[in-house]
Design an enzyme around this catalytic site. Structure first.
Site, PDB file in Angstrom:
ATOM      1  N   LYS A  60      39.968  39.639  44.414  1.00 52.06           N
ATOM      2  CA  LYS A  60      39.330  40.862  44.028  1.00 52.06           C
ATOM      3  C   LYS A  60      38.639  41.444  45.446  1.00 52.06           C
ATOM      4  O   LYS A  60      38.938  40.870  46.681  1.00 52.06           O
ATOM      5  CB  LYS A  60      38.296  40.986  42.946  1.00 52.06           C
ATOM      6  CG  LYS A  60      38.775  40.337  41.548  1.00 52.06           C
ATOM      7  CD  LYS A  60      39.593  41.359  40.828  1.00 52.06           C
ATOM      8  CE  LYS A  60      40.338  40.700  39.704  1.00 52.06           C
ATOM      9  NZ  LYS A  60      39.498  40.495  38.612  1.00 52.06           N
TER      10      LYS A  60
HETATM   11  C1  LIG Z   1      39.599  40.071  37.072  1.00 56.26           C
HETATM   12  C2  LIG Z   1      39.280  40.963  36.232  1.00 56.26           C
HETATM   13  C3  LIG Z   1      38.540  40.615  35.063  1.00 56.26           C
HETATM   14  C4  LIG Z   1      37.679  39.172  34.930  1.00 56.26           C
HETATM   15  O1  LIG Z   1      37.199  38.761  36.018  1.00 56.26           O
HETATM   16  P1  LIG Z   1      36.671  37.204  36.202  1.00 56.26           P
HETATM   17  O2  LIG Z   1      35.526  37.568  37.303  1.00 56.26           O
HETATM   18  O3  LIG Z   1      37.843  36.585  36.712  1.00 56.26           O
HETATM   19  O4  LIG Z   1      36.106  36.927  34.999  1.00 56.26           O
HETATM   20  C5  LIG Z   1      38.288  41.684  34.268  1.00 56.26           C
HETATM   21  N1  LIG Z   1      38.779  42.685  33.991  1.00 56.26           N
HETATM   22  C6  LIG Z   1      39.789  42.957  34.798  1.00 56.26           C
HETATM   23  C7  LIG Z   1      40.389  44.539  34.890  1.00 56.26           C
HETATM   24  C8  LIG Z   1      40.052  42.073  35.815  1.00 56.26           C
HETATM   25  O5  LIG Z   1      40.917  42.235  36.919  1.00 56.26           O
END
Ligand SMILES: *Cc1c(COP(=O)(O)O)cnc(C)c1O
Length: 398
Positions: free
Chosen positions: A199
């Site tokens: 991210k």
């Molecule tokens: C990555 C992601 C999540 C989950 O994030 P984590 O921190 O890995 O639990 C939820 N929603 C979207 C759209 C994502 O891309």
């Protein structure tokens, strides 16, 4: 042989990756040398930094965005018999959070240009749901690739139909909607960020839930740590001679973020704007380099300043004369770590077993049949970007 494998790994360009500086490393080391690895000062410092960046009243750090979505749903009262709506083009966590609460989930088809949940489809579906008495309790718009949804439109519908809104902004920290930071809560009840390494900024693992409502934030804080409070004001009164320094007053979880993770996240916050600016520069360059190729580049709504977590192109398959899979595999063979964000959630075997059928959301299906995510991360060099474009030109047969 081992050497050859190692070289191959080095030359693989991933679709996304973290960018860690010496300052980030030092911040983590400092925590390791300190008194608190968890429940220390780094978590509140990270929460404060994100809240002030976004211009929101409260921020609650959790060990993932998945946990954040779960406590967000619970804080809004989602439970058995309720329905939560989200976009089919998202990571499964955006839908799973409703199921964790015993609620059911349904999907609203996407907009053909932004690939976000379509406000027109939402309005139609709400009108129908009202007639059949099954309006959603919560709608979870997802800012796909970092591009904000039409939040003003969704908010207006929420006022009319009385549902709550959780923005899944896992892709979107550092982005803006109508000139204001995503996460400020102007159009929603809760906003969730993810700090997974792919991210925009990372904490290793981690998430955050933002809200302007003090009570929602308090509820989420309680749920992230077993439902335990040490605030006497919240405790059930006991006989004065009894010593109760904490009480469990709700059924919560251990969803806490550690100080090690928070220190990394806090340190990364310093480069957030730089990261997003770099992503925009890469997007602009892709836009130029891909002109003339049989692909559709990401359209940007004028209201939005995307976080550009992902760069998704759509293949013009009729012009290419190859299948999506053939293009995908050719890119992989060329060392380009392409990906597909996302398979419509309802087509996952788990959801298919719940009764969702292939073809449920037509725009989402069309998108799924053509989309490919190509590498996008701040440290992507121009030479690597050129390699991606060359590979794509060859893979699409031009
Ligand atoms: C990555 C992601 C999540 C989950 O994030 P984590 O921190 O890995 O639990 C939820 N929603 C979207 C759209 C994502 O891309």
């Amino acid at each position: 042989m081992i050497r050859a494998i190692a070289l191959e790994r080095v030359s693989m360009i991933p679709y996304g990756r973290q960018d860690i500086s010496e300052a980030d490393i030092q911040a983590v080391v400092n925590v390791l040398r300190s008194d608190f690895l968890t429940q220390g000062p780094a978590v509140p410092a990270f929460e404060k930094a994100v809240a002030s960046y976004c211009g929101v009243g409260h921020a609650v750090a959790l060990n993932s965005a998945t946990s954040a979505l779960h406590v967000a749903c619970l804080a809004l009262g989602v439970g058995a018999g309720d329905v939560v709506w989200t976009s089919p083009i998202t990571f499964v966590a955006s839908a799973n959070c409703a199921l964790y609460c015993g609620a059911s989930v349904d999907f609203v088809d996407i907009d053909p240009r932004t690939y976000n949940l379509s406000v027109e489809r939402l309005a139609e579906k709400l009108a129908q749901a009202e007639k059949s008495g099954c309006l959603p309790k919560v709608v979870i718009p997802v800012h796909l690739c970092g591009q904000p949804c039409d939040m003003a439109g969704i908010h207006a519908l929420s006022q009319h139909y009385g549902f709550k809104i959780i923005e899944d902004a896992s892709h979107a920290i550092g982005g803006k909607y109508r000139e204001e930071s995503i996460g400020n809560g102007r159009y929603s009840d809760i906003t969730v960020f993810s700090f997974h390494p792919v991210k925009i900024i990372t904490a290793g693992e981690g998430g955050m839930a933002l809200a302007n409502d003090k009570n929602l934030a308090k509820r989420m804080r309680l749920l992230r740590s077993h439902g335990i409070t040490s605030d006497v004001a919240d405790m059930i009164p006991r006989a004065p001679e009894e010593l109760w320094f904490y009480q469990q007053i709700a059924l919560g979880f251990n969803y806490r973020m550690t100080d090690i993770h928070a220190a990394l996240g806090l340190s990364q916050m310093q480069r957030l704007d730089e990261f997003v600016a770099k992503r925009h520069a890469i997007a602009r360059r892709y836009e130029e380099l891909l002109a003339g190729l049989p692909v559709t580049t990401p359209w940007q709504h004028p209201d939005s300043y995307s976080g550009f977590h992902l760069y998704v192109i759509r293949l013009k398959l009729a012009e290419i004369g190859k299948t999506q899979r053939e293009v995908f595999e050719a890119l992989q063979t060329a060392g380009i770590g392409v990906n597909l964000h996302y398979i419509p959630v309802y087509r996952q075997p788990y959801y298919a077993k719940l009764g969702f059928e292939t073809g449920y959301c037509l725009e989402a299906e069309q998108y799924y049949a053509e989309a490919i995510s190509i590498p996008m991360y701040p440290a992507l060099t121009e030479a690597q970007q050129d390699r991606v474009v060359t590979a794509l030109r060859e893979a699409t047969g031009l």
